[in-house]
Design an enzyme around this catalytic site. Structure first.
Site, short mmCIF file in Angstrom:
data_model
loop_
_atom_site.label_atom_id
_atom_site.label_comp_id
_atom_site.label_asym_id
_atom_site.label_seq_id
_atom_site.Cartn_x
_atom_site.Cartn_y
_atom_site.Cartn_z
N CYS A 135 0.84 -1.21 0.00
CA CYS A 135 0.00 0.00 0.00
C CYS A 135 0.87 1.25 0.00
O CYS A 135 1.43 1.62 1.03
CB CYS A 135 -0.91 -0.02 1.22
SG CYS A 135 -1.87 1.49 1.43
N CYS A 138 -0.48 4.07 2.26
CA CYS A 138 -0.28 3.83 3.70
C CYS A 138 1.15 4.11 4.13
O CYS A 138 1.38 4.65 5.21
CB CYS A 138 -0.60 2.37 4.04
SG CYS A 138 -2.18 1.77 3.45
N ASP A 139 2.11 3.71 3.29
CA ASP A 139 3.49 3.64 3.76
C ASP A 139 4.50 4.55 3.04
O ASP A 139 5.67 4.56 3.40
CB ASP A 139 3.98 2.19 3.66
CG ASP A 139 3.16 1.24 4.52
OD1 ASP A 139 2.66 1.69 5.57
OD2 ASP A 139 3.01 0.07 4.14
#
Length: 316
Positions: A135, A138-139
């Site tokens: 992701c 997300c990261d």
């Protein structure tokens, strides 16, 4: 029969939420069951530019948040629960949740979606969350001014690679062949990005490190040669983002609902499965294109067909 629903939808991604909107709007007693978080895979997508009518800078979270709001407005019930057992034959379907709750319903819409496909190499599981990610949204910020590799050759891989260039100082796309499976416009845009490089005819053989990801072993698919790439000494680590497809979340329905060889559920154009009163929608269904637009269309069709089924089979 107070606890009898008209429609129970398994999955809270775009397909399930669209089905919820259409089911509740038709005055059906509608329940959406989602075991993790509403939105499905699209909730981790930074930009959704190809959903018709999406506003400027529309994101996966903003788009699905509006869908959830619409479900609430029309009266669909949403619960956090995963289904562990199903009894789909007969007029009343019975679904058993992880919570121990038993749900009884006249019609079921399976919108269970799909999950990211893993590379399957040594070290991948060990370093997930420690350098390996599925992701970008997300990261990405964990790798600001670091070097990252993006594994994959489809739309998602190249789109997420371009997103990662906002954070990483260098992004290398690793693909097992020369040609890409993405739209030509996306490939052209990626190739023009000065921060993106390409490592083609290559696969990830192993991921290594001591506590955090420190090196990646690559293998050339043509020559069979391998080489190990180490993180910059000053950085100490780097990122590997994997976008190589998805796996249908349909194990629960094996031997019950008809599937293809890749375990995608088989339906007709009305989203009907081989069991009357059971429909399927979204990424868990066999289809040529898995996008938000097709998922929501599936959900709308499944809900309207479920309504017709209920009217025909439960007429007073």
């Amino acid at each position: 029969m107070e606890n009898l629903y008209d429609i129970v939808i398994i999955g809270g991604g775009p397909a399930g939420l669209a089905a919820g909107i259409y089911g509740a709007r038709a005055k059906m007693k509608t329940l959406i069951l989602e075991k993790t978080k509403n939105g499905g895979q699209i909730v981790i997508t930074h930009e959704v530019a190809n959903y018709p009518g999406s506003v400027e800078n529309a994101s996966g979270p903003s788009l699905t948040a509006r869908m959830v709001q619409q479900c609430d407005e029309f009266g669909a019930e949403i619960k956090r629960d995963g289904i562990v057992e199903v009894q789909l034959e007969g007029d009343i379907k019975v679904l058993k949740g992880e919570s121990g709750t038993e749900y009884r319903t006249k019609a079921v819409i399976v919108a269970a979606g799909a999950s990211p496909r893993k590379i399957g190499c040594p070290g991948e599981a060990e370093f997930t969350g420690k350098g390996v990610s599925y992701c970008a949204t997300c990261d990405a910020d964990f790798f600001e001014d670091f070097e990252v590799f993006v594994v994959g050759g489809g739309d998602s891989a190249l789109e997420e690679a371009m997103y990662l260039t906002k954070f990483a100082r260098k992004v290398t796309i690793v693909h097992r062949r020369q040609g890409f499976r993405c739209a030509k416009s996306i490939e052209e845009k990626a190739r023009k990005n000065p921060k993106i490089e390409f490592l083609l005819d290559t696969v990830v053989e192993e991921i290594k490190g001591d506590g955090i990801l420190e090196s990646v072993v690559f293998k050339n698919t043509v020559t069979g040669e391998t080489h190990e790439y180490f993180a910059d000494e000053e950085d100490g680590t780097m990122g590997v983002f994997v976008f190589i497809g998805v796996i249908a979340q349909t194990d629960l329905y094996k031997g019950i609902l008809d599937m293809d060889e890749q375990n995608y559920l088989l339906t007709d154009d009305h989203m009907r499965t081989n069991i009357p009163g059971v429909f399927a929608a979204g990424d868990c269904r066999q289809k040529p294109l898995r996008q938000v637009v097709t998922a929501t269309a599936d959900g709308a069709i499944a809900a309207t067909q479920a309504e017709k089924y209920i009217e025909e089979h439960f007429a007073e």
